[in-house]
Write a protein that holds these residues in place. Structure first.
Motif, PDB file in Angstrom:
ATOM      1  N   ASP A 190      15.558   3.037 -10.739  1.00  0.00           N
ATOM      2  CA  ASP A 190      15.541   4.391 -10.192  1.00  0.00           C
ATOM      3  C   ASP A 190      16.904   5.058 -10.267  1.00  0.00           C
ATOM      4  O   ASP A 190      17.056   6.209  -9.848  1.00  0.00           O
ATOM      5  CB  ASP A 190      15.001   4.406  -8.766  1.00  0.00           C
ATOM      6  CG  ASP A 190      15.751   3.467  -7.847  1.00  0.00           C
ATOM      7  OD1 ASP A 190      16.719   2.829  -8.319  1.00  0.00           O
ATOM      8  OD2 ASP A 190      15.392   3.358  -6.669  1.00  0.00           O
TER       9      ASP A 190
ATOM     10  N   ARG B 141      11.174   5.638   3.359  1.00  0.00           N
ATOM     11  CA  ARG B 141      11.265   5.089   1.998  1.00  0.00           C
ATOM     12  C   ARG B 141      11.876   6.094   1.025  1.00  0.00           C
ATOM     13  O   ARG B 141      12.404   5.710  -0.014  1.00  0.00           O
ATOM     14  CB  ARG B 141       9.882   4.662   1.502  1.00  0.00           C
ATOM     15  CG  ARG B 141       9.421   3.323   2.057  1.00  0.00           C
ATOM     16  CD  ARG B 141      10.128   2.190   1.354  1.00  0.00           C
ATOM     17  NE  ARG B 141       9.686   0.891   1.841  1.00  0.00           N
ATOM     18  CZ  ARG B 141      10.460  -0.039   2.358  1.00  0.00           C
ATOM     19  NH1 ARG B 141      11.775   0.205   2.451  1.00  0.00           N
ATOM     20  NH2 ARG B 141      10.001  -1.185   2.761  1.00  0.00           N
ATOM     21  N   ARG B 142      11.848   7.360   1.351  1.00  0.00           N
ATOM     22  CA  ARG B 142      12.506   8.358   0.503  1.00  0.00           C
ATOM     23  C   ARG B 142      14.017   8.172   0.527  1.00  0.00           C
ATOM     24  O   ARG B 142      14.711   8.513  -0.427  1.00  0.00           O
ATOM     25  CB  ARG B 142      12.167   9.768   0.973  1.00  0.00           C
ATOM     26  CG  ARG B 142      10.699  10.162   0.808  1.00  0.00           C
ATOM     27  CD  ARG B 142      10.410  11.480   1.496  1.00  0.00           C
ATOM     28  NE  ARG B 142      11.340  12.527   1.068  1.00  0.00           N
ATOM     29  CZ  ARG B 142      11.581  13.634   1.755  1.00  0.00           C
ATOM     30  NH1 ARG B 142      10.998  13.825   2.927  1.00  0.00           N
ATOM     31  NH2 ARG B 142      12.427  14.531   1.291  1.00  0.00           N
TER      32      ARG B 142
ATOM     33  N   GLU C 273      15.641  -3.602  -7.692  1.00  0.00           N
ATOM     34  CA  GLU C 273      15.766  -2.181  -8.005  1.00  0.00           C
ATOM     35  C   GLU C 273      15.236  -1.890  -9.406  1.00  0.00           C
ATOM     36  O   GLU C 273      15.185  -0.741  -9.830  1.00  0.00           O
ATOM     37  CB  GLU C 273      17.221  -1.718  -7.884  1.00  0.00           C
ATOM     38  CG  GLU C 273      18.153  -2.233  -8.948  1.00  0.00           C
ATOM     39  CD  GLU C 273      19.570  -1.661  -8.819  1.00  0.00           C
ATOM     40  OE1 GLU C 273      19.714  -0.423  -8.856  1.00  0.00           O
ATOM     41  OE2 GLU C 273      20.505  -2.452  -8.674  1.00  0.00           O
TER      42      GLU C 273
ATOM     43  N   ARG D 112       5.221   4.093  -7.981  1.00  0.00           N
ATOM     44  CA  ARG D 112       5.360   4.972  -6.827  1.00  0.00           C
ATOM     45  C   ARG D 112       6.052   6.288  -7.162  1.00  0.00           C
ATOM     46  O   ARG D 112       5.921   7.268  -6.432  1.00  0.00           O
ATOM     47  CB  ARG D 112       6.108   4.248  -5.700  1.00  0.00           C
ATOM     48  CG  ARG D 112       5.262   3.181  -5.031  1.00  0.00           C
ATOM     49  CD  ARG D 112       5.901   2.632  -3.786  1.00  0.00           C
ATOM     50  NE  ARG D 112       7.044   1.781  -4.079  1.00  0.00           N
ATOM     51  CZ  ARG D 112       8.301   2.102  -3.851  1.00  0.00           C
ATOM     52  NH1 ARG D 112       8.607   3.265  -3.344  1.00  0.00           N
ATOM     53  NH2 ARG D 112       9.269   1.262  -4.137  1.00  0.00           N
ATOM     54  N   ASN D 113       6.793   6.336  -8.262  1.00  0.00           N
ATOM     55  CA  ASN D 113       7.456   7.581  -8.656  1.00  0.00           C
ATOM     56  C   ASN D 113       6.590   8.430  -9.581  1.00  0.00           C
ATOM     57  O   ASN D 113       7.040   9.443 -10.099  1.00  0.00           O
ATOM     58  CB  ASN D 113       8.797   7.277  -9.315  1.00  0.00           C
ATOM     59  CG  ASN D 113       8.647   6.533 -10.637  1.00  0.00           C
ATOM     60  OD1 ASN D 113       7.550   6.091 -11.001  1.00  0.00           O
ATOM     61  ND2 ASN D 113       9.739   6.388 -11.362  1.00  0.00           N
TER      62      ASN D 113
ATOM     63  N   ARG E 134      14.845   2.413  -0.126  1.00  0.00           N
ATOM     64  CA  ARG E 134      13.763   1.635  -0.734  1.00  0.00           C
ATOM     65  C   ARG E 134      13.775   0.172  -0.301  1.00  0.00           C
ATOM     66  O   ARG E 134      12.777  -0.537  -0.445  1.00  0.00           O
ATOM     67  CB  ARG E 134      13.852   1.695  -2.263  1.00  0.00           C
ATOM     68  CG  ARG E 134      13.603   3.069  -2.857  1.00  0.00           C
ATOM     69  CD  ARG E 134      13.714   3.000  -4.382  1.00  0.00           C
ATOM     70  NE  ARG E 134      13.473   4.290  -5.001  1.00  0.00           N
ATOM     71  CZ  ARG E 134      12.266   4.750  -5.306  1.00  0.00           C
ATOM     72  NH1 ARG E 134      11.206   4.010  -5.035  1.00  0.00           N
ATOM     73  NH2 ARG E 134      12.116   5.932  -5.872  1.00  0.00           N
ATOM     74  N   GLU E 135      14.912  -0.297   0.197  1.00  0.00           N
ATOM     75  CA  GLU E 135      15.069  -1.732   0.408  1.00  0.00           C
ATOM     76  C   GLU E 135      14.964  -2.193   1.850  1.00  0.00           C
ATOM     77  O   GLU E 135      14.844  -3.383   2.101  1.00  0.00           O
ATOM     78  CB  GLU E 135      16.425  -2.194  -0.165  1.00  0.00           C
ATOM     79  CG  GLU E 135      16.650  -1.817  -1.618  1.00  0.00           C
ATOM     80  CD  GLU E 135      15.520  -2.261  -2.523  1.00  0.00           C
ATOM     81  OE1 GLU E 135      14.920  -3.316  -2.244  1.00  0.00           O
ATOM     82  OE2 GLU E 135      15.229  -1.553  -3.499  1.00  0.00           O
TER      83      GLU E 135
ATOM     84  N   PHE F 239       7.240  -1.684  -6.886  1.00  0.00           N
ATOM     85  CA  PHE F 239       7.158  -0.272  -7.238  1.00  0.00           C
ATOM     86  C   PHE F 239       5.732   0.145  -7.598  1.00  0.00           C
ATOM     87  O   PHE F 239       5.487   1.291  -7.948  1.00  0.00           O
ATOM     88  CB  PHE F 239       8.100   0.042  -8.408  1.00  0.00           C
ATOM     89  CG  PHE F 239       9.549  -0.035  -8.042  1.00  0.00           C
ATOM     90  CD1 PHE F 239      10.217   1.060  -7.529  1.00  0.00           C
ATOM     91  CD2 PHE F 239      10.248  -1.227  -8.189  1.00  0.00           C
ATOM     92  CE1 PHE F 239      11.552   0.988  -7.175  1.00  0.00           C
ATOM     93  CE2 PHE F 239      11.579  -1.309  -7.827  1.00  0.00           C
ATOM     94  CZ  PHE F 239      12.240  -0.205  -7.320  1.00  0.00           C
TER      95      PHE F 239
END
Length: 244
Positions: free
Chosen positions: A170, A79-80, A152, A217-218, A83-84, A205
């Motif tokens: 992001d 996932r780093r 996104e 998540r960030n 993301r999709e 997210f």
């Protein structure tokens, strides 16, 4: 259309079964559709492919109990980079379902899945990917046009004392002259929840809820209306149930 898939399982017999399933599935597909599949015995092998190409696959099918790492840890690492990518887990351990929420799995399949169950789940995932590709949003900011995918967008909120909204992704922040009420229904139909009268958050997210603070998540934190906390909890649980 060609779909690129990676299957990772440290059980060679399980991988052989998946190869047979995909071979049969490809024979049943329309001529223009095909699943192109890579098979890995080690999680680190798959991760190296992401280190050299950040988005090599459309779908991942991961065993949870891999020899060199845990499937959840592998998914978190991937996932780093991507993301999709759609993630599906093979497991006999239902206790991991709640823990897996952070990596946004599409579904779980039992290790002894039948071909019929497998093909139905892969076709459902394919429909989801096709629908997801159609969710685009054209916005204009300072005479520039930007095409954003809804998935996104982390959140959208109203800029105080203006007729503008802030769209946070992001890859940047966009300020657009638009009334939030005009897009609220569209966003609510696409995995967004209303955390206050002036803010809509994308559940994809979401990381956790503490009190009335929503953490993404960030690490970004947003204050939700205290009156909406119970509704938010219910919507999060419903979202998790859909994923699993």
């Amino acid at each position: 259309m060609k779909y690129l898939i990676a299957c990772c399982d440290d059980d060679s017999e399980a991988l052989e079964q998946l190869k047979e399933f995909f071979a049969e599935l490809n024979l049943s597909m329309r001529s223009e559709d095909v699943y192109e599949v890579d098979y890995c015995l080690m999680g680190r092998e798959l991760l190296k492919r992401y280190e050299s190409d950040s988005t090599p696959y459309d779908m991942l099918i991961l065993d949870l109990e891999l020899g060199d790492c845990h499937g959840l840890e592998l998914a978190r690492e991937i996932r780093r980079y991507d993301r999709e990518v759609l993630v599906m887990f093979l497991t006999g351990y239902p206790q991991y379902m709640k823990e897996s929420f952070q990596v946004r799995p599409f579904s779980f399949m039992e290790k002894n899945v039948t071909y019929r169950e497998f093909s139905q789940e892969i076709k459902r995932a394919t429909r989801h990917m096709e629908e997801d590709k159609n969710h685009f949003w054209l916005i204009c900011e300072k005479e520039e046009e930007h095409v954003l995918r809804l998935n996104e967008i982390m959140y959208v909120d109203k800029i105080k004392d203006t007729n503008m909204i802030r769209i946070v992704t992001d890859r940047g922040v966009f300020e657009v002259r638009k009334n939030l009420s005009h897009i609220r229904d569209i966003l609510l139909r696409n995995c967004f929840i209303s955390t206050s009268r002036s803010c809509l958050v994308n559940l994809k997210f979401f990381y956790k809820l503490e009190g009335n603070v929503v953490e993404l998540r960030n690490g970004m934190q947003l204050v939700a209306s205290k009156r909406r906390v119970e509704t938010i909890k219910k919507q999060i649980l419903e979202y998790v149930e859909v994923l699993v």
